[in-house]
Design an enzyme around this catalytic site. Structure first.
Site, PDB file in Angstrom:
ATOM      1  CE  LYS A  44      -3.964   2.136   2.254  1.00 21.39           C
ATOM      2  NZ  LYS A  44      -3.455   3.524   2.114  1.00 21.39           N
ATOM      3  CG  ASP A  46       1.933   7.380   3.059  1.00 24.31           C
ATOM      4  OD1 ASP A  46       0.873   7.967   2.753  1.00 24.31           O
ATOM      5  OD2 ASP A  46       2.577   7.633   4.087  1.00 24.31           O
ATOM      6  CD  GLU A 185      -0.878   4.231   4.572  1.00 27.79           C
ATOM      7  OE1 GLU A 185      -2.028   4.635   4.804  1.00 27.79           O
ATOM      8  OE2 GLU A 185      -0.187   4.635   3.632  1.00 27.79           O
TER       9      GLU A 185
END
Length: 336
Positions: A44, A46, A185
């Site tokens: 994921k 950021d 994250e």
């Protein structure tokens, strides 16, 4: 019986007009990674979700909200022009990597010139994770595994401003554990047999190591150190109105503390955007949004253990957290 065509999508004559803009597919927050052979996983990222539109004679970069940010990403534009395509739409994330290869939202903002920094715009990297249109063909109707098969050879170079967001075939729980251990994250899980669908759905899922959302800055408390920031005062939306959700007093360096204090002092107002009385507080116009990482919500709807991660303007694609009646049970619908 007619024989099925062996031609690849790029070999077929162009039949689909190129969309001027595509509303992105958004991941649904879940507690655990889904299991099964039909799921693939990615890091994921950021950063800022963007779409790169490659057209004859030009490249456009659009944010999730439809804003044209082409001029902000010159290195991505230059590399996109060199891709072996005539027309294409790539979906992905613009990020800046730290010295350990992790995406850092604060560094990205500095590279975009939001605050003074040594981070240059050329440090911004675009990680492509989907291909929506290619040489006259709309690929959104194809399953993800087919879209990825066409995407991977286009952005196979591991260096440069346009790169491939690697897909991992692994046990979801283990991949999530390793991602969190490395300070990432979270992860994204995607169903490889599903077409591309705009909006939020179960075919893309996100699992975050910590909760993270966007909140409106409605004021600040000065630090006991002259010229520094003590605490940000934050708000979320509820029934169309801004509601105070507590403060954030960590996450910035001494330099950033001074810069934020100066920036917010220029936005001071005598009319608070929320119903709040706090001695010594300075209220500001609700035009900036703070990215905040936190552990949970208190019973009275306040953030617990909040830490500042970055700042953005409400005029870009920032989406402010929307409070719901079931927030106390852990409701969290952050739009990445």
């Amino acid at each position: 019986m007619a024989r099925a065509s062996s031609k690849k999508p790029r070999d077929l004559p162009p039949t689909d007009p190129m969309p001027a803009r595509v509303d992105p597919c958004l991941a649904t927050l879940v507690d655990k990674p889904p299991k099964g052979p039909d799921w693939a996983y990615e890091v994921k990222w950021d950063g800022y979700r963007i779409a790169v539109h490659i057209e004859p004679g030009r490249v456009r970069i659009l944010t999730r909200g439809g804003y044209d940010w082409t001029e902000r990403f010159p290195s991505i534009v230059d590399d996109a022009r060199r891709l072996a395509v005539k027309t294409a739409i790539l979906d992905g994330e613009a990020v800046v990597l730290d010295d350990k290869g992790r995406s850092d939202f604060g560094m990205l903002q500095r590279a975009l010139g939001r605050l003074p920094s040594a981070v240059e715009a050329g440090a911004i990297v675009f990680y492509a994770f989907d291909l929506l249109y290619l040489d006259g063909r709309d690929l959104r109707r194809l399953p993800l595994r087919e879209r990825r098969r066409l995407l991977e050879p286009l952005v196979a170079c591991p260096e440069g401003a346009v790169r491939l967001s690697e897909e991992v075939q692994a046990d979801g729980d283990e991949f999530f554990r390793v991602a969190c251990a490395h300070g990432i994250e979270g992860i994204i899980a995607k169903h490889v047999e599903k077409p591309y669908r705009s909006g939020r759905g179960e075919w893309w899922q996100k699992i975050t190591c910590k909760r993270r959302d966007s909140f409106v800055i409605v004021g600040f408390e000065p630090s006991t150190v002259p010229g520094h920031l003590g605490r940000l005062l934050l708000a979320a939306r509820k029934d169309g109105e801004l509601v105070y959700v507590g403060g954030c007093g960590t996450g910035w360096s001494n330099q950033l503390s001074r810069e934020l204090r100066k920036l917010l002092e220029g936005m001071a107002t005598k009319t608070p955007a929320v119903s709040l009385r706090r001695k010594g507080a300075v209220f500001v116009e609700p035009v900036l949004v703070a990215e905040v990482e936190y552990r949970a919500w208190t019973d009275d709807g306040k953030l617990r253990h909040a830490s500042f991660k970055g700042i953005r303007q409400r005029a870009d694609d920032a989406v402010v957290f929307e409070m719901a009646d079931n927030i106390r049970s852990g409701f969290d619908d952050r739009i990445e």
